[in-house]
Structures are given as C-alpha cells and as structure tokens.
Design a protein around this motif. Structure first.
Motif, PDB file in Angstrom:
ATOM      1  N   UNK A  19       2.163 -20.587 -43.478  1.00 18.21           N
ATOM      2  CA  UNK A  19       3.429 -19.915 -43.782  1.00 18.21           C
ATOM      3  C   UNK A  19       3.505 -18.574 -44.148  1.00 18.21           C
ATOM      4  N   UNK A  20       2.229 -17.914 -44.552  1.00 26.71           N
ATOM      5  CA  UNK A  20       2.224 -16.461 -44.744  1.00 26.71           C
ATOM      6  C   UNK A  20       2.423 -15.862 -43.265  1.00 26.71           C
ATOM      7  N   UNK A  21       1.676 -16.461 -42.398  1.00 26.39           N
ATOM      8  CA  UNK A  21       1.603 -15.852 -40.979  1.00 26.39           C
ATOM      9  C   UNK A  21       3.054 -15.766 -40.444  1.00 26.39           C
ATOM     10  N   UNK A  22       3.762 -16.846 -40.594  1.00 27.69           N
ATOM     11  CA  UNK A  22       4.792 -17.046 -40.076  1.00 27.69           C
ATOM     12  C   UNK A  22       5.936 -16.222 -40.821  1.00 27.69           C
ATOM     13  N   UNK A  23       5.920 -15.836 -41.988  1.00 27.72           N
ATOM     14  CA  UNK A  23       6.655 -14.627 -42.764  1.00 27.72           C
ATOM     15  C   UNK A  23       6.321 -13.356 -42.093  1.00 27.72           C
ATOM     16  N   UNK A  24       5.050 -13.175 -41.822  1.00 27.15           N
ATOM     17  CA  UNK A  24       4.715 -11.828 -41.151  1.00 27.15           C
ATOM     18  C   UNK A  24       5.668 -11.679 -39.886  1.00 27.15           C
ATOM     19  N   UNK A  25       5.364 -12.694 -38.880  1.00 28.83           N
ATOM     20  CA  UNK A  25       6.157 -12.735 -37.867  1.00 28.83           C
ATOM     21  C   UNK A  25       7.863 -12.512 -38.038  1.00 28.83           C
ATOM     22  N   UNK A  26       8.128 -13.292 -38.854  1.00 24.36           N
ATOM     23  CA  UNK A  26       9.713 -13.354 -39.239  1.00 24.36           C
ATOM     24  C   UNK A  26      10.010 -11.797 -39.445  1.00 24.36           C
ATOM     25  N   UNK A  27       9.334 -11.132 -40.567  1.00 24.44           N
ATOM     26  CA  UNK A  27       9.773  -9.842 -41.254  1.00 24.44           C
ATOM     27  C   UNK A  27       9.521  -9.055 -39.926  1.00 24.44           C
ATOM     28  N   UNK A  28       8.558  -9.079 -39.051  1.00 25.81           N
ATOM     29  CA  UNK A  28       8.287  -7.952 -37.989  1.00 25.81           C
ATOM     30  C   UNK A  28       9.397  -8.076 -37.065  1.00 25.81           C
ATOM     31  N   UNK A  29      10.137  -9.401 -36.741  1.00 24.69           N
ATOM     32  CA  UNK A  29      10.927  -9.684 -35.750  1.00 24.69           C
ATOM     33  C   UNK A  29      12.349  -9.006 -36.336  1.00 24.69           C
ATOM     34  N   UNK A  30      12.450  -8.934 -37.545  1.00 20.89           N
ATOM     35  CA  UNK A  30      13.604  -8.061 -38.162  1.00 20.89           C
ATOM     36  C   UNK A  30      13.932  -6.568 -37.688  1.00 20.89           C
ATOM     37  N   UNK A  31      12.795  -5.923 -37.453  1.00 20.70           N
ATOM     38  CA  UNK A  31      12.802  -4.466 -37.153  1.00 20.70           C
ATOM     39  C   UNK A  31      12.440  -3.981 -36.119  1.00 20.70           C
ATOM     40  N   UNK A  32      11.666  -4.986 -35.144  1.00 23.15           N
ATOM     41  CA  UNK A  32      11.040  -4.612 -33.722  1.00 23.15           C
ATOM     42  C   UNK A  32      11.640  -5.752 -32.838  1.00 23.15           C
ATOM     43  N   UNK A  33      11.713  -5.632 -31.551  1.00 25.83           N
ATOM     44  CA  UNK A  33      12.322  -6.497 -30.484  1.00 25.83           C
ATOM     45  C   UNK A  33      11.346  -6.885 -29.646  1.00 25.83           C
ATOM     46  N   UNK A  34      11.272  -8.183 -29.278  1.00 21.19           N
ATOM     47  CA  UNK A  34      10.380  -8.653 -28.302  1.00 21.19           C
ATOM     48  C   UNK A  34       9.021  -8.905 -28.689  1.00 21.19           C
ATOM     49  N   UNK A  35       8.887  -9.535 -30.144  1.00 17.35           N
ATOM     50  CA  UNK A  35       7.405  -9.837 -30.668  1.00 17.35           C
ATOM     51  C   UNK A  35       7.070 -11.037 -29.612  1.00 17.35           C
ATOM     52  N   UNK A  36       5.778 -10.858 -29.335  1.00 14.79           N
ATOM     53  CA  UNK A  36       5.263 -11.827 -28.237  1.00 14.79           C
ATOM     54  C   UNK A  36       3.881 -12.207 -28.464  1.00 14.79           C
ATOM     55  N   UNK A  37       3.250 -11.625 -29.317  1.00 14.71           N
ATOM     56  CA  UNK A  37       1.882 -12.044 -29.808  1.00 14.71           C
ATOM     57  C   UNK A  37       1.568 -11.681 -31.159  1.00 14.71           C
ATOM     58  N   UNK A  38       0.560 -12.428 -31.847  1.00 18.78           N
ATOM     59  CA  UNK A  38       0.097 -12.323 -33.223  1.00 18.78           C
ATOM     60  C   UNK A  38      -1.348 -12.660 -33.153  1.00 18.78           C
ATOM     61  N   UNK A  39      -2.134 -11.743 -33.961  1.00 21.20           N
ATOM     62  CA  UNK A  39      -3.578 -12.050 -33.980  1.00 21.20           C
ATOM     63  C   UNK A  39      -3.538 -12.145 -35.747  1.00 21.20           C
ATOM     64  N   UNK A  40      -4.209 -12.781 -36.168  1.00 22.87           N
ATOM     65  CA  UNK A  40      -4.716 -13.129 -37.763  1.00 22.87           C
ATOM     66  C   UNK A  40      -5.809 -12.299 -38.063  1.00 22.87           C
ATOM     67  N   UNK A  41      -5.650 -11.276 -38.617  1.00 27.11           N
ATOM     68  CA  UNK A  41      -6.826 -10.604 -38.862  1.00 27.11           C
ATOM     69  C   UNK A  41      -7.704 -10.991 -40.075  1.00 27.11           C
TER      70      UNK A  41
END
Length: 70
Positions: A19-41
């Motif tokens: 859920x924390x990773x999903x929240x990161x994607x959700x928050x990033x998608x609010x300020x940038x367009x076209x999010x297409x990948x995530x790597x959990x560091x």
C-alpha cells in the motif's frame, strides 16, 4: 528517441508495504504525466511499542520527458 526521467518518492501506509508503494505511485501521478514504471529501492517501517505503525516504501518512479517540439 524518448528521454525518461526518474524521481525518488517515499510512500507511506498504516496497512502494508504494498500500500505504501501504491501511495508513492498515486502521489507521483498527481504531479507528473505518463508514469510507466516503479522500482522499489527500500522497504522500511516506523515501530512503536514493538509494533509497526507506518510502512514506508522508497521508490524510483519513471516517466517520459516531453519533447519540446510536441
């Protein structure tokens, strides 16, 4: 050729690391367009009285950089 930008985003959740990773994607998608990948560091958590109270996912979010000609 498409250029890709990567930003680091920390997601948090009281439920789980997923859920924390999903929240990161959700928050990033609010300020940038076209999010297409995530790597959990990194997966971390805050602990109080022997119990996890907040899950944290440090992520790298990738998205294309718009061409100035578009």
């Amino acid at each position: 050729m498409t250029a890709i930008k990567v930003i680091k985003v920390l997601g948090t959740s009281e439920e789980s690391w997923e859920a924390a990773a999903e929240e990161a994607v959700k928050n990033a998608s609010e300020s940038v367009e076209g999010v297409h990948g995530i790597e959990v560091e990194d997966w971390t958590a805050e602990v109080e009285n022997g119990e996890i109270v907040e899950y944290r996912a440090t992520t790298e979010i990738a998205f294309p950089v718009k061409d100035a000609e578009e």
